[in-house]
Structure formats: C-alpha cells, structure tokens
Design an enzyme around this catalytic site. Structure first.
Site, short mmCIF file in Angstrom:
data_model
loop_
_atom_site.label_atom_id
_atom_site.label_comp_id
_atom_site.label_asym_id
_atom_site.label_seq_id
_atom_site.Cartn_x
_atom_site.Cartn_y
_atom_site.Cartn_z
N ASN A 209 52.21 -17.28 0.47
CA ASN A 209 51.52 -18.58 0.46
C ASN A 209 52.28 -19.55 -0.43
O ASN A 209 53.34 -19.22 -0.96
CB ASN A 209 50.07 -18.40 0.00
CG ASN A 209 49.99 -17.74 -1.36
OD1 ASN A 209 50.45 -18.29 -2.37
ND2 ASN A 209 49.41 -16.54 -1.40
N ASP A 278 45.07 -11.95 1.36
CA ASP A 278 43.86 -11.27 1.82
C ASP A 278 44.18 -10.19 2.86
O ASP A 278 43.39 -9.26 3.06
CB ASP A 278 42.88 -12.28 2.43
CG ASP A 278 42.36 -13.26 1.40
OD1 ASP A 278 42.14 -12.84 0.25
OD2 ASP A 278 42.16 -14.44 1.74
N LYS A 288 64.89 -4.41 10.69
CA LYS A 288 64.56 -5.78 11.06
C LYS A 288 64.05 -5.84 12.49
O LYS A 288 64.66 -5.30 13.41
CB LYS A 288 65.81 -6.66 10.92
CG LYS A 288 65.59 -8.11 11.33
CD LYS A 288 66.87 -8.92 11.25
CE LYS A 288 66.65 -10.33 11.80
NZ LYS A 288 67.90 -11.12 11.78
N PHE A 322 39.84 -18.14 -10.08
CA PHE A 322 40.17 -19.46 -9.54
C PHE A 322 39.85 -19.47 -8.04
O PHE A 322 40.04 -18.45 -7.36
CB PHE A 322 41.64 -19.78 -9.75
CG PHE A 322 41.94 -20.42 -11.09
CD1 PHE A 322 42.38 -21.73 -11.17
CD2 PHE A 322 41.78 -19.70 -12.26
CE1 PHE A 322 42.64 -22.31 -12.40
CE2 PHE A 322 42.04 -20.27 -13.49
CZ PHE A 322 42.48 -21.59 -13.57
N LYS A 336 31.15 -17.58 -4.89
CA LYS A 336 32.14 -16.63 -5.41
C LYS A 336 31.74 -16.15 -6.81
O LYS A 336 31.90 -14.96 -7.14
CB LYS A 336 33.50 -17.33 -5.47
CG LYS A 336 34.70 -16.42 -5.54
CD LYS A 336 35.98 -17.25 -5.37
CE LYS A 336 37.17 -16.35 -5.16
NZ LYS A 336 38.41 -17.14 -4.92
N LYS A 340 31.05 -12.11 -6.83
CA LYS A 340 32.12 -11.29 -7.41
C LYS A 340 31.88 -10.94 -8.87
O LYS A 340 32.76 -10.41 -9.55
CB LYS A 340 33.46 -12.02 -7.23
CG LYS A 340 33.73 -12.30 -5.75
CD LYS A 340 35.15 -12.61 -5.43
CE LYS A 340 35.32 -12.79 -3.92
NZ LYS A 340 36.72 -13.05 -3.53
#
Length: 401
Positions: A209, A278, A288, A322, A336, A340
């Site tokens: 990301n 995730d 490859k 975060f 959240k 959590k």
C-alpha cells in the site's frame, strides 16, 4: 518554572530580531539561563549588547573569538544547552541546517549539538511557501527538528499572510510546557508499528500500500523524547531510524505480528500506526509468474488482524490504533475502538490532498474509550505526534488518579 534550564537562542537576520530580545527576557524571567548566538545579519538589526543585558551572559557571534581559552566555544555551547531555539529563523539558516552546512557560529553550533532543536521561522509569505523552503523544512522534520509554526498577519514587507514570528509569550509557554512534560514516559516501554507490509506473489512481485511510515516514525520519536524505551517495528520504508529508538525491520503482516508479540508482554504502550495488509496471496510462487493470454486470478486469504489480536491479548497495556479511512471516518473509528478493545483510535481521511499517506502533514481526530473526541487541524506529523502523545499521557494520568 524554568529554573536551572539552559536554553541556547540562535538568532538569524530579519526584522523579527526585536522579538528575540523579548523572548530572552521572558525566558530569563521564568528562571532559565539563556545564552545567545547571533549571525552577522542579525547584528544589522539589533546590537549584541541588547541580548547581553537581557540574558546577563556574553553574546557569541564569531566562531574564532574564543572568550574562554580552555574550551572551544561552539562545542561548549552545543554541549551546554538543554534546548536550542532558532528564532527568528530565516530561509537561509533553515536551508543551511537542512543541508548540513556549517559556515558561521550559529550553524556550526547547531551541527554540533545533541540537544533538542526548535526552529521558529519568520519570512515573507511567498518565501515560506517556496518549494525549496518547504523541502528544507520537511527534511528537518525528518531529522527530528521541531518547528514553531509562524502566525498569520501583517508582515514587515507589507504583505498579509503566514510568516510572522510567533509571539515571545507563546514561545516561552511552549518551552515551559516542554520541560514540564519532558520524560513523562521514563521507565515505560513503548512499541510502535509503522509503514506498509509486503505480501509476496512471486520472487519479483508483491502486494502493498502507499504508507510512507512517516506518522509512525514521528510517534516513535515523540515517545523517545518523553524518555520511553521505544521499539519501532517497521515495514519497508526509506526513512532513517529516529534517534534513541530501537528499530526492527519486517516485511509481511505475519512478520509484523510475530515481532509485536515478542515485545508485547512487557510493553506499557503499543501504538499501531502500520498499514498492515488485510489479505495475502494464498500461494506464493517460487518462480516468476509468466504473463499469459487472457485474465489471471490471484486467490487471497485473510491475514491476522494484529490490532484485534492485541486487544484480545491485552493485560494492562495501553493500546492505540490508527484508522486510515476514506469515508465515514468518525463512525468507523468508534466502531473500531469498541470492536478491537483498543484504548484510543486516531483516525484520518487519507483522501485529503494535504494529509494522509506520503504527506508530511496530517489532520486527525483521536477517540478514546472514555468518550474522548478531539480533533487536530493540519499539522506537521512530528508536531502532531507530540501533541497526540501528550493527550494520551494526560488521559492515562487522569485515569490513574
């Protein structure tokens, strides 16, 4: 309030030098011992005698004028200081420090000190917004320098905008707060996760990301500044390790989970800023993958939700997560926080052009299990990290009372 604190004020040339004289007065009245170094340009605006009278100390401006033959002046001053403030800081001195140039007494002393360095810019609004100046400020942020943002108003050049040196009363209050808050985490262990993770597809490709790690590295530095034993568990980034921080580099979500759990039992605070994948490929190819005609599908499987796992395993640790969201930021953050078993969630909208991934700035809201909800407007990530940590420390102190 500042009794026995040693503050070195570096003054560069600009019309705001007169405010630096007032700053010396404010700091001295609060009990600090203040010494002043001036650039040649600063002496065009105010004579050294003004600072000498206010500080009751010699004023330094010539690298080769050794007032005490038993020491090297700029090294002695660098070692002496508990805090170094550059005010006013011109574009010139900011550029020199960002690029490691030491060509006068101010810059050589700044290069030699290991004390915290604060910079209070003062310049024309267009100069402050120039890409080179912004680039130099960004580099100094990465080096751990703290900035006292200039205020907006009427400038000496006739413009109205951002560039006024912050008022001496405000700077003195920030200094007093810094020493009052200093080392609140001494004896505590803080674990911070930062950056992205990489989930391998084959030897040359991976899923990842846009996280730069800047916010997590800023949180780690802020914790170290507060005296904590700080462990930074980082995914692949191009940032240097903050001073005083132990860094552990990892690659995948599983690597990060294992590294965090190895530090978790004796941690006091865990700050999870990392953008962990995730999902990961169900199969990692040993060779490859060759392109072929038509579409190709990669089967994905869930990774362990590290924040939730930490929440389930929590035994007294303060757990901070975060939430990087693109919509319904507050709603998702509160969900959240409860789901959590976290103590705090710090949420931001990563679609904002001036904040979020890869930016040097961020705009966030912190949500706490006790109903805390506090928004911080756009700030450099280094300064934002300090303020967030201060809020959390204060909340935990109130909770313990």
């Amino acid at each position: 309030m500042l009794s026995n604190r040693k503050i070195l004020l570096c003054v560069s040339g600009g019309i705001a030098v007169y405010k630096a004289v007032a700053l010396v007065s404010k700091l001295s009245q609060a009990g600090a011992s203040v010494k002043v170094i001036m650039t040649e340009s600063a002496r065009q605006f105010v004579q050294p005698l003004s600072f000498q009278v206010m500080s009751r100390n010699d004023v330094f401006y010539d690298t080769f004028d050794e007032k005490d033959s038993s020491v090297i002046a700029h090294i002695d001053l660098a070692d002496w200081a508990d805090l170094v403030i550059v005010a006013p800081a011109t574009a010139n001195v900011i550029g020199k420090l960002a690029n490691g140039i030491g060509d006068d007494m101010v810059t050589t002393t700044l290069l030699a000190t290991t004390a915290p360095v604060w910079i209070a810019p003062a310049m024309n609004v267009h100069m402050y917004d120039h890409p080179a100046v912004k680039r130099n400020i960004s580099r100094l942020h990465e080096d751990g320098v703290r900035f006292i943002e200039p205020s907006e108003g009427f400038l000496a050049c006739g413009y109205v905008g951002k560039g006024r040196l912050e008022e001496p009363e405000k700077v003195a209050a920030l200094v007093a707060d810094f020493f009052q808050q200093s080392h609140k985490l001494k004896g505590k262990k803080v674990v911070v996760t930062a950056g992205p993770t990489r989930e391998r597809i084959d030897p040359v490709r991976f899923l990842t990301n846009f996280s730069s790690g800047k916010m997590g590295y800023a949180m780690a530095q802020a914790a170290a500044e507060q005296g904590a034993e700080t462990i930074l568990i980082s995914g692949p980034v191009s940032l240097p390790a903050p001073e005083g921080v132990t860094r552990i580099m990892v690659e995948s979500a599983e690597d990060m989970l294992n590294a965090v759990m190895a530090q978790y039992d004796d941690a006091d605070y865990v700050i999870k800023t990392a953008a962990v994948a995730d999902y990961r490929p169900q199969t990692i190819h040993s060779q490859k993958m060759k392109k072929q005609e038509g579409a190709s599908t990669i089967e994905l499987e869930r990774t362990v939700d590290i924040l939730q796992h930490l929440g389930n395993e929590k035994k007294g640790q303060v757990l901070i997560g975060f939430a990087a969201e693109t919509n319904n930021v507050a709603q998702y953050a509160k969900d959240k926080l409860a789901r959590k078993n976290a103590d705090y969630i710090i949420a931001n909208d990563v679609t904002e052009s001036e904040a979020g991934f890869n930016s040097d700035n961020n705009r966030v809201t912190i949500f706490g299990k006790n109903g805390l909800e506090q928004t911080f407007e756009l700030l450099p990530k280094q300064e934002l990290a300090r303020r967030l940590l201060q809020v959390i420390i204060e909340q935990e102190e109130n909770h313990d009372r």
